[in-house]
Design an enzyme around this catalytic site. Structure first.
Site, PDB file in Angstrom:
ATOM      1  CG  ASP A  96      -2.154   0.965   0.949  1.00  0.00           C
ATOM      2  OD1 ASP A  96      -2.112   1.723  -0.041  1.00  0.00           O
ATOM      3  OD2 ASP A  96      -3.102   0.961   1.753  1.00  0.00           O
TER       4      ASP A  96
HETATM    5  C1  BGC Z   1      -4.947   3.490   0.396  1.00  0.00           C
HETATM    6  C2  BGC Z   1      -5.222   2.466  -0.698  1.00  0.00           C
HETATM    7  C3  BGC Z   1      -5.112   3.114  -2.055  1.00  0.00           C
HETATM    8  C4  BGC Z   1      -3.747   3.743  -2.184  1.00  0.00           C
HETATM    9  C5  BGC Z   1      -3.500   4.372  -3.539  1.00  0.00           C
HETATM   10  C6  BGC Z   1      -3.698   4.288   0.138  1.00  0.00           C
HETATM   11  O1  BGC Z   1      -3.636   5.386   0.998  1.00  0.00           O
HETATM   12  O2  BGC Z   1      -4.859   2.827   1.640  1.00  0.00           O
HETATM   13  O3  BGC Z   1      -6.479   1.905  -0.509  1.00  0.00           O
HETATM   14  O4  BGC Z   1      -5.339   2.157  -3.047  1.00  0.00           O
HETATM   15  O5  BGC Z   1      -3.602   4.746  -1.194  1.00  0.00           O
HETATM   16  O6  BGC Z   1      -4.230   5.500  -3.736  1.00  0.00           O
END
Ligand code: BGC
Length: 742
Positions: A262
């Site tokens: 993530d």
């Molecule tokens: C979130 C994810 C997301 C990623 C990309 C993160 O802060 O937890 O769910 O896909 O950002 O935007």
């Protein structure tokens, strides 16, 4: 490209080129060299690494994507096309209700179509991977990300996970569609106290029984990518959990796609105190099984020195690069780096009337009628009643929720527009009454002080004008529709809250409207189950509308005027007070259950200052008309492990209007080696019960469905007595018993 050629390509790459494939950066790194200096410097990676990076996060639109891809390929060298990935969580341009609303539809087949449509739009715009579905099971309404989940039940979540992955990827067989990246593996939904990014701790049986099934269903449905969680699970950050990513996901479940971290979660291993420094973090993540590093400097800067030190083998890096290249190859990016996307295709595919129509349907099915005293709803459009539509959401188009990052709120049909299609202007007055929120500190706390500056908070004279006009309109009206709810920034990522009520200014307005002695219909916008105790007391009818998507205004009006008979059923319990959270229907049996304990009064499992149960249970929702669930019957009282039982329940529609019932089947294992939930959903059917008819609905239950996961994560089926419970929600069920022989 043939596999042998792809292998050759891999073998011909320098180590920097290989590492580049494992690095994902966001759009700002590519847009223009002057802007890219900012984030690049902050991240601390070289321009060379930016040039070699393999994938891009959250850049949208065919024009931009083509420009980036062309510029990237023009750099020469091996010129491996970039992969474009994005958060397409509940729609691309055609935005649907939030997933918690989709969960309330109990209609995975419809949701599959919605995700097919989302994929068609995103594909036209040049996207190749969607960071969705988010399949984290949720129990705690304080967590802002319950918005992205389909709810609290493992079985229901698994059905939606399958549908969403299937929808995104169904076009792939024809060279279209997009790849689904299921997230956040694993257990993010269990963050302690509902506080964002907090730790998750749970028993192995709980993990297997409740949290893993939806990820597993997504993997089994063919999801080609998995995103790790930002959090720890039982003390180990998910982004470096070898057991989770390698043993369970790859070995046990046979997943052979790409694992991505993530956002910055590899770097955050240092913050967790799990890695000594960025290099150590890079080692631990790659070793655990993370292929792509999203937006952190760890792989970009750390992998090469690790190789030089001999701590990491090139073989390990090659395996990760191979998976990334294979995905690019599967998407035929080497043949067409744009995958057929174009602005012309966007024009033909985005926001078409057919797609909007489907969004209207999803929005209708997502809304949940919670209260309808004296059959106030549906309203008769041909009566001469005057309607006052009052509240900050009465004529507000920002109803898409926090994760609709590609949608344009201006495409939204507001409630005023929707209701206006049923009532002519002489019978409808619309007044804002108050702002959504009037707390300046809130915007600062949400990291968006500029929103307040953008006049989201009216000055006190304007606020008074709004209030007075609303009260005057309400006094003139025969019926009041109040449209209020959460501000977009109050839910979604980093939207944890401890107070789950309407903003105070809205509640005060509603309280005042309720004193006028007119029928009040409240429509609630939110990204979570709010505590609606006070709203309920003030209202004759309540509709939970979630963030309803771009067709929200139409869907709401369809329900209010009876063109659609509401069918939504909650997929997450609604707390009666905040202190109940986490609250969910499928909790384990306690030794002193409130209703049936031998103890009375104080010494049972309950609160001394609040009800034990939720305000509305899982599975709850009203429709227009009357149904009766008659006594269920079962065809056998005892089965062997190779057999099944069939339970049947006659559902009678005694009213004069057809309605869709979601008939829910729950199981309870009476005695087991691990204490079992009081009940758990094992099946459901959505059936139209025509007016005046009785439909007998049957479920076949196989012995195989009677098992549970033990403390070693093994699925075991233990003989003994079982109860099957059937009903319209998790609370109002009728039971039959049978037993499974040794
Ligand atoms: C979130 C994810 C997301 C990623 C990309 C993160 O802060 O937890 O769910 O896909 O950002 O935007």
């Amino acid at each position: 490209m043939e596999e042998a050629k792809l292998r050759q390509l891999l073998n011909s790459l320098t180590i920097e080129e290989k590492i580049g494939q494992l690095v994902q950066l966001s759009g700002e790194f590519y847009n223009a060299s002057d802007i890219s200096m900012g984030p690049q410097r902050k991240l601390g990676i070289t321009q060379r690494m930016v040039d070699l990076s393999g994938s891009v996060l959250n850049v949208a639109g065919a024009r931009q994507i083509h420009r980036l891809q062309e510029a990237h390929l023009a750099k020469g060298g091996h010129a491996i096309p970039l992969l474009f990935m994005s958060d397409i969580v509940y729609g691309y341009k055609t935005v649907y209700p939030i997933p918690l609303g989709m969960g309330a539809s109990w209609d995975p087949a419809l949701i599959k179509k919605a995700y097919e449509n989302a994929a068609e739009e995103a594909y036209a715009g040049g996207q190749q991977v969607a960071f969705a579905p988010m399949v984290d099971l949720v129990h705690d309404a304080r967590w802002g990300r319950v918005l992205e989940s389909t709810g609290e039940d493992p079985y229901l979540n698994a059905q939606f996970a399958k549908a969403m992955v299937g929808g995104f990827q169904s076009g792939l067989k024809n060279g279209k569609g997009i790849v689904s990246c299921v997230k956040h593996f694993a257990g993010y939904g269990a963050v302690e106290a509902g506080r964002e990014y907090n730790s998750a701790d749970m028993s192995i049986s709980n993990l297997y029984q409740d949290y893993l099934p939806s990820y597993k269903a997504a993997v089994q449905a063919g999801a080609k990518m998995v995103m790790t969680s930002l959090t720890t699970l039982n003390g180990v950050p998910a982004t470096a959990d070898k057991w989770l990513l390698s043993d369970l996901l790859r070995k046990q479940w046979g997943f052979n796609g790409v694992v991505i971290s993530d956002y910055a979660s590899i770097y955050e291993l240092t913050q967790h105190g799990f890695a000594a420094d960025e290099q150590d973090a890079a080692y631990k993540a790659l070793d655990a099984g993370v292929d792509i590093d999203m937006k952190s400097p760890c792989y970009a800067n750390g992998l090469k020195p690790l190789l030089a030190d001999g701590r990491l083998s090139e073989k390990k890096i090659d395996a990760a690069v191979w998976r990334v290249l294979s995905l690019k190859n599967e998407l035929c990016l080497f043949e067409d780096p744009f995958r057929g996307s174009s602005e012309a295709l966007e024009k033909a595919n985005l926001l078409t009337p057919a797609k909007r129509q489907l969004a209207r349907r999803v929005s209708q099915e997502a809304m949940v009628l919670l209260k309808n005293q004296r059959h106030l709803l549906p309203l008769d459009r041909s009566s001469h009643h005057q309607v006052a539509l009052i509240g900050p959401y009465a004529d507000e188009y920002k109803m898409l929720g926090l994760w609709a990052i590609h949608g344009d709120p201006k495409d939204t049909i507001t409630f005023k527009q929707g209701v206006g299609e049923y009532l002519d202007a002489s019978r409808l007055t619309v007044e804002k009454g108050t702002d959504i929120i009037r707390d300046a500190d809130f915007f600062a706390e949400s990291g968006r002080p500029e929103d307040q500056a953008n006049s989201q908070i009216s000055d006190s004279a304007t606020e008074k004008k709004h209030h007075d006009s609303a009260i005057a309109a309400a006094k003139r009206a025969d019926i009041i529709i109040f449209a209020g709810g959460e501000h977009t920034l109050q839910s979604g990522e980093a939207g944890s809250r401890t107070k789950l009520r309407l903003p105070d200014n809205q509640q005060r307005l509603l309280d005042e409207l309720a004193t006028l002695g007119k029928p009040v219909i409240s429509v609630i916008i939110s990204g979570r189950p709010l505590v609606l105790t006070d709203v309920l007391a003030d209202s004759d009818a309540v509709i939970q509308a979630w963030f309803p998507g771009i067709e929200g205004g139409h869907a709401l009006a369809d329900i209010i005027f009876g063109a659609y008979n509401p069918s939504g059923r909650l997929s997450m319990s609604m707390p009666a007070v905040e202190g109940q959270a986490p609250i969910y229907y499928n909790h384990l049996s306690t030794g002193r259950p409130e209703k049936t304990s031998q103890h009375v009064g104080r010494f049972v499992s309950r609160y001394t200052d609040a009800p034990t149960g939720p305000l509305f249970p899982f599975g709850y929702g009203l429709s227009y008309g009357e149904v009766t669930y008659h006594q269920p019957t079962i065809d056998q009282s005892q089965i062997s492990s190779a057999q099944s039982v069939t339970i049947s329940v006659p559902v009678e529609n005694a009213g004069d209007i057809d309605r869709t019932e979601t008939i829910q089947l729950y199981l309870h294992d009476e005695v087991a080696s691990i204490v079992q939930p009081v009940k758990r959903l094992i099946d459901f059917k959505r059936e139209v019960i025509p007016a005046g008819k009785t439909v007998t609905v049957s479920f076949e239950v196989k012995a195989q469905q009677l098992g549970f996961y033990n403390q070693r994560g093994e699925y075991v089926i233990e003989p003994g007595k079982f109860e099957l419970m059937v009903g319209p929600n998790s609370d109002e069920t009728q039971a039959v018993e049978f037993s499974l022989k040794d």
